[in-house]
Enzyme design. Structure first.
Site, PDB file in Angstrom:
ATOM      1  N   HIS A 103      61.160 -46.148  75.762  1.00  0.00           N
ATOM      2  CA  HIS A 103      60.782 -46.374  77.162  1.00  0.00           C
ATOM      3  C   HIS A 103      59.290 -46.107  77.334  1.00  0.00           C
ATOM      4  O   HIS A 103      58.722 -45.224  76.689  1.00  0.00           O
ATOM      5  CB  HIS A 103      61.601 -45.463  78.081  1.00  0.00           C
ATOM      6  CG  HIS A 103      61.496 -45.817  79.523  1.00  0.00           C
ATOM      7  ND1 HIS A 103      60.408 -45.448  80.297  1.00  0.00           N
ATOM      8  CD2 HIS A 103      62.333 -46.513  80.347  1.00  0.00           C
ATOM      9  CE1 HIS A 103      60.585 -45.903  81.527  1.00  0.00           C
ATOM     10  NE2 HIS A 103      61.739 -46.552  81.585  1.00  0.00           N
ATOM     11  N   GLU A 175      60.175 -54.295  79.906  1.00  0.00           N
ATOM     12  CA  GLU A 175      59.725 -53.515  81.061  1.00  0.00           C
ATOM     13  C   GLU A 175      58.200 -53.555  81.131  1.00  0.00           C
ATOM     14  O   GLU A 175      57.514 -52.818  80.435  1.00  0.00           O
ATOM     15  CB  GLU A 175      60.235 -52.077  80.990  1.00  0.00           C
ATOM     16  CG  GLU A 175      60.074 -51.377  79.651  1.00  0.00           C
ATOM     17  CD  GLU A 175      59.950 -49.873  79.814  1.00  0.00           C
ATOM     18  OE1 GLU A 175      60.271 -49.343  80.886  1.00  0.00           O
ATOM     19  OE2 GLU A 175      59.473 -49.235  78.856  1.00  0.00           O
TER      20      GLU A 175
END
Length: 260
Positions: A103, A175
Protein backbone atom coordinates in the site's frame (compact mmCIF):
# COMPACT_ATOMS: atom_id res chain seq x y z
CA UNK A 1 -13.64 -12.64 -22.32
CA UNK A 2 -13.02 -13.95 -18.80
CA UNK A 3 -15.79 -13.72 -16.24
CA UNK A 4 -14.04 -12.04 -13.32
CA UNK A 5 -16.05 -11.85 -10.10
CA UNK A 6 -15.98 -8.26 -8.77
CA UNK A 7 -14.39 -7.65 -5.40
CA UNK A 8 -14.88 -4.93 -2.81
CA UNK A 9 -12.12 -4.89 -0.19
CA UNK A 10 -12.47 -2.60 2.81
CA UNK A 11 -9.17 -1.32 4.18
CA UNK A 12 -9.94 0.15 7.60
CA UNK A 13 -6.35 1.36 8.02
CA UNK A 14 -5.78 2.34 11.70
CA UNK A 15 -9.48 2.91 12.28
CA UNK A 16 -12.56 1.01 13.32
CA UNK A 17 -13.62 -0.98 16.34
CA UNK A 18 -15.25 -4.23 17.37
CA UNK A 19 -18.53 -2.30 17.37
CA UNK A 20 -18.05 -1.30 13.72
CA UNK A 21 -17.49 -4.94 12.80
CA UNK A 22 -20.72 -5.92 14.55
CA UNK A 23 -22.61 -3.14 12.76
CA UNK A 24 -21.29 -4.29 9.38
CA UNK A 25 -22.28 -7.88 9.95
CA UNK A 26 -25.73 -6.87 11.13
CA UNK A 27 -26.31 -5.16 7.77
CA UNK A 28 -24.58 -7.90 5.77
CA UNK A 29 -26.78 -10.59 7.30
CA UNK A 30 -29.96 -8.97 5.99
CA UNK A 31 -28.75 -7.40 2.74
CA UNK A 32 -25.83 -9.45 1.36
CA UNK A 33 -27.48 -12.53 -0.07
CA UNK A 34 -25.64 -13.49 -3.26
CA UNK A 35 -22.16 -14.36 -4.47
CA UNK A 36 -21.98 -12.15 -7.56
CA UNK A 37 -19.27 -10.10 -5.81
CA UNK A 38 -16.66 -10.99 -3.21
CA UNK A 39 -16.40 -8.82 -0.09
CA UNK A 40 -13.18 -8.64 1.92
CA UNK A 41 -12.84 -6.95 5.31
CA UNK A 42 -9.32 -5.81 6.26
CA UNK A 43 -9.46 -4.49 9.83
CA UNK A 44 -6.44 -3.67 12.01
CA UNK A 45 -4.75 -6.88 13.18
CA UNK A 46 -6.09 -6.45 16.71
CA UNK A 47 -9.65 -6.92 15.37
CA UNK A 48 -9.02 -9.93 13.12
CA UNK A 49 -10.24 -12.35 15.77
CA UNK A 50 -13.41 -10.30 16.31
CA UNK A 51 -14.15 -10.39 12.59
CA UNK A 52 -13.37 -14.12 12.43
CA UNK A 53 -15.84 -14.78 15.23
CA UNK A 54 -18.49 -12.70 13.49
CA UNK A 55 -17.95 -14.60 10.25
CA UNK A 56 -18.49 -17.85 12.12
CA UNK A 57 -21.48 -16.57 14.10
CA UNK A 58 -23.17 -15.25 10.93
CA UNK A 59 -22.30 -18.23 8.76
CA UNK A 60 -25.91 -19.27 8.24
CA UNK A 61 -27.17 -15.73 7.63
CA UNK A 62 -24.40 -15.12 5.09
CA UNK A 63 -24.93 -18.42 3.31
CA UNK A 64 -24.78 -17.80 -0.42
CA UNK A 65 -22.59 -14.71 -0.13
CA UNK A 66 -18.81 -14.38 -0.24
CA UNK A 67 -17.53 -12.42 2.75
CA UNK A 68 -13.84 -12.96 3.52
CA UNK A 69 -11.23 -11.57 5.87
CA UNK A 70 -7.90 -9.98 4.98
CA UNK A 71 -5.01 -8.24 6.70
CA UNK A 72 -3.44 -4.88 5.93
CA UNK A 73 0.19 -5.97 6.03
CA UNK A 74 2.52 -8.83 6.91
CA UNK A 75 6.21 -9.39 7.55
CA UNK A 76 8.43 -10.78 4.84
CA UNK A 77 9.93 -13.00 7.57
CA UNK A 78 8.43 -16.25 8.85
CA UNK A 79 9.46 -15.76 12.49
CA UNK A 80 12.15 -14.18 14.66
CA UNK A 81 13.09 -11.09 16.63
CA UNK A 82 10.93 -8.63 14.69
CA UNK A 83 9.05 -6.72 17.38
CA UNK A 84 5.56 -5.70 16.35
CA UNK A 85 5.52 -7.73 13.14
CA UNK A 86 3.00 -10.38 12.10
CA UNK A 87 3.88 -13.33 9.87
CA UNK A 88 1.90 -14.90 7.07
CA UNK A 89 1.39 -18.07 9.09
CA UNK A 90 -0.07 -16.05 11.97
CA UNK A 91 -2.52 -14.37 9.61
CA UNK A 92 -3.47 -17.72 8.12
CA UNK A 93 -4.06 -19.08 11.63
CA UNK A 94 -6.40 -16.11 12.28
CA UNK A 95 -8.53 -17.06 9.30
CA UNK A 96 -7.28 -14.53 6.75
CA UNK A 97 -7.54 -15.32 3.05
CA UNK A 98 -6.11 -12.08 1.73
CA UNK A 99 -3.44 -9.57 2.69
CA UNK A 100 -2.76 -6.10 1.29
CA UNK A 101 0.81 -5.75 0.03
CA UNK A 102 2.65 -2.56 -0.91
CA UNK A 103 0.00 0.00 0.00
CA UNK A 104 1.23 3.50 -0.81
CA UNK A 105 1.14 4.46 2.87
CA UNK A 106 3.45 1.54 3.70
CA UNK A 107 5.81 2.48 0.88
CA UNK A 108 5.83 6.18 1.75
CA UNK A 109 5.68 6.22 5.56
CA UNK A 110 7.60 3.07 6.39
CA UNK A 111 10.15 2.98 3.60
CA UNK A 112 8.96 -0.24 2.00
CA UNK A 113 10.91 -0.60 -1.22
CA UNK A 114 9.67 -2.53 -4.22
CA UNK A 115 12.12 -5.30 -3.28
CA UNK A 116 10.54 -5.60 0.18
CA UNK A 117 7.09 -5.58 -1.40
CA UNK A 118 8.16 -8.45 -3.67
CA UNK A 119 9.41 -10.39 -0.63
CA UNK A 120 6.13 -9.82 1.19
CA UNK A 121 4.23 -10.96 -1.90
CA UNK A 122 6.20 -14.22 -1.77
CA UNK A 123 5.68 -14.59 1.99
CA UNK A 124 1.92 -14.22 1.58
CA UNK A 125 1.70 -16.93 -1.05
CA UNK A 126 4.03 -19.23 0.87
CA UNK A 127 1.48 -19.34 3.68
CA UNK A 128 -1.60 -19.72 1.51
CA UNK A 129 -2.68 -16.08 1.47
CA UNK A 130 -3.71 -14.21 -1.66
CA UNK A 131 -1.82 -10.91 -1.94
CA UNK A 132 -3.64 -7.75 -2.97
CA UNK A 133 -0.71 -5.96 -4.60
CA UNK A 134 -0.99 -2.17 -4.66
CA UNK A 135 0.65 -0.15 -7.42
CA UNK A 136 0.26 3.48 -8.39
CA UNK A 137 1.90 6.75 -9.32
CA UNK A 138 2.35 10.00 -7.43
CA UNK A 139 0.88 13.32 -8.54
CA UNK A 140 4.22 14.59 -9.90
CA UNK A 141 4.74 11.32 -11.78
CA UNK A 142 1.35 11.65 -13.44
CA UNK A 143 2.04 15.27 -14.35
CA UNK A 144 5.33 14.17 -15.89
CA UNK A 145 3.44 11.47 -17.84
CA UNK A 146 5.35 8.70 -16.07
CA UNK A 147 2.31 6.76 -14.84
CA UNK A 148 2.90 3.69 -16.99
CA UNK A 149 6.63 3.73 -16.32
CA UNK A 150 6.17 3.78 -12.53
CA UNK A 151 3.56 1.03 -12.55
CA UNK A 152 5.59 -1.15 -14.91
CA UNK A 153 8.58 -0.89 -12.57
CA UNK A 154 6.49 -1.86 -9.53
CA UNK A 155 5.01 -4.85 -11.36
CA UNK A 156 8.24 -6.00 -12.95
CA UNK A 157 10.14 -6.33 -9.66
CA UNK A 158 7.43 -8.61 -8.28
CA UNK A 159 7.46 -10.65 -11.50
CA UNK A 160 11.26 -10.94 -11.50
CA UNK A 161 11.34 -12.21 -7.92
CA UNK A 162 8.25 -14.42 -7.98
CA UNK A 163 7.57 -15.35 -11.60
CA UNK A 164 4.58 -14.51 -13.74
CA UNK A 165 2.52 -17.50 -12.64
CA UNK A 166 2.53 -16.16 -9.07
CA UNK A 167 -0.13 -13.75 -10.33
CA UNK A 168 -2.45 -16.71 -10.87
CA UNK A 169 -3.18 -16.33 -7.14
CA UNK A 170 -3.09 -12.57 -6.69
CA UNK A 171 -5.16 -9.41 -6.95
CA UNK A 172 -3.82 -6.06 -8.16
CA UNK A 173 -5.09 -2.75 -6.82
CA UNK A 174 -4.34 0.42 -8.76
CA UNK A 175 -4.21 3.26 -6.24
CA UNK A 176 -3.06 6.60 -7.65
CA UNK A 177 -1.29 8.26 -4.73
CA UNK A 178 -2.84 11.61 -5.59
CA UNK A 179 -6.31 10.13 -5.01
CA UNK A 180 -5.71 8.12 -1.81
CA UNK A 181 -7.45 9.79 1.10
CA UNK A 182 -7.71 13.10 -0.75
CA UNK A 183 -11.35 13.01 -1.81
CA UNK A 184 -10.14 13.37 -5.41
CA UNK A 185 -10.79 10.26 -7.46
CA UNK A 186 -9.48 9.29 -10.86
CA UNK A 187 -12.10 9.63 -13.57
CA UNK A 188 -13.52 6.37 -14.90
CA UNK A 189 -11.56 6.97 -18.11
CA UNK A 190 -8.29 7.52 -16.22
CA UNK A 191 -8.84 4.38 -14.16
CA UNK A 192 -9.70 2.30 -17.22
CA UNK A 193 -6.62 3.51 -19.09
CA UNK A 194 -4.29 2.37 -16.30
CA UNK A 195 -6.14 -0.88 -15.63
CA UNK A 196 -5.98 -1.73 -19.33
CA UNK A 197 -2.23 -1.04 -19.27
CA UNK A 198 -1.74 -3.36 -16.28
CA UNK A 199 -3.74 -6.11 -17.95
CA UNK A 200 -1.82 -5.70 -21.20
CA UNK A 201 1.50 -5.75 -19.34
CA UNK A 202 0.67 -9.06 -17.70
CA UNK A 203 -0.83 -10.45 -20.91
CA UNK A 204 2.50 -9.97 -22.64
CA UNK A 205 4.07 -12.59 -20.36
CA UNK A 206 0.95 -14.72 -19.79
CA UNK A 207 -2.26 -14.20 -21.76
CA UNK A 208 -4.12 -16.37 -19.23
CA UNK A 209 -2.99 -14.27 -16.26
CA UNK A 210 -3.67 -11.02 -18.07
CA UNK A 211 -7.21 -12.00 -18.94
CA UNK A 212 -8.17 -13.51 -15.60
CA UNK A 213 -6.48 -11.42 -12.91
CA UNK A 214 -8.76 -9.07 -10.99
CA UNK A 215 -7.65 -5.44 -10.89
CA UNK A 216 -9.27 -3.20 -8.29
CA UNK A 217 -9.35 0.59 -8.22
CA UNK A 218 -8.48 2.34 -4.96
CA UNK A 219 -8.62 6.07 -4.39
CA UNK A 220 -11.58 7.97 -2.91
CA UNK A 221 -14.22 5.51 -4.11
CA UNK A 222 -17.70 6.47 -2.90
CA UNK A 223 -21.26 5.36 -3.68
CA UNK A 224 -21.58 8.40 -5.96
CA UNK A 225 -18.71 7.46 -8.29
CA UNK A 226 -18.49 3.67 -7.88
CA UNK A 227 -21.02 2.68 -10.54
CA UNK A 228 -19.14 4.52 -13.29
CA UNK A 229 -15.77 3.22 -12.08
CA UNK A 230 -16.92 -0.39 -11.71
CA UNK A 231 -18.59 -0.30 -15.13
CA UNK A 232 -15.22 0.04 -16.87
CA UNK A 233 -14.24 -3.19 -18.66
CA UNK A 234 -10.93 -3.62 -16.84
CA UNK A 235 -12.02 -2.42 -13.38
CA UNK A 236 -13.02 -5.41 -11.26
CA UNK A 237 -14.10 -3.64 -8.09
CA UNK A 238 -12.49 -1.44 -5.48
CA UNK A 239 -10.04 -1.25 -2.61
CA UNK A 240 -12.02 1.01 -0.30
CA UNK A 241 -10.57 3.22 2.42
CA UNK A 242 -12.71 5.85 4.12
CA UNK A 243 -16.05 4.56 2.86
CA UNK A 244 -15.37 1.13 4.40
CA UNK A 245 -15.76 2.73 7.85
CA UNK A 246 -19.36 3.69 7.15
CA UNK A 247 -21.53 0.58 7.15
CA UNK A 248 -24.22 2.11 4.91
CA UNK A 249 -21.74 3.42 2.35
CA UNK A 250 -19.76 0.19 2.31
CA UNK A 251 -22.89 -1.89 1.83
CA UNK A 252 -23.89 0.41 -1.04
CA UNK A 253 -20.51 -0.18 -2.68
CA UNK A 254 -20.94 -3.94 -2.29
CA UNK A 255 -24.39 -3.72 -3.88
CA UNK A 256 -23.05 -1.65 -6.78
CA UNK A 257 -20.28 -4.19 -7.38
CA UNK A 258 -22.81 -7.02 -7.43
CA UNK A 259 -24.65 -5.39 -10.30
CA UNK A 260 -21.55 -4.24 -12.21
Amino acid sequence: MALRRPMVAGNWKMNGSAALAQELFKKFASKLQNDSAEVVLCPPSIYLESVRQLLEANKEALDGSLVRMGAQNLSQHDFGAYTGEVSGQMLKDCGCRYVIIGHSERRRMYGETSNIVAEKFAAAQKHGLTPILCVGESGPAREARRTFEVIAEELDIVIQKNGTMAFDNAIIAYEPLWAVGTGKSATPEQAQEVHAFIRKRLSEVSPFIGENIRILYGGSVTPSNAADLFAQPDVDGGLIGGASLNSSEFLSLCTIAMSA
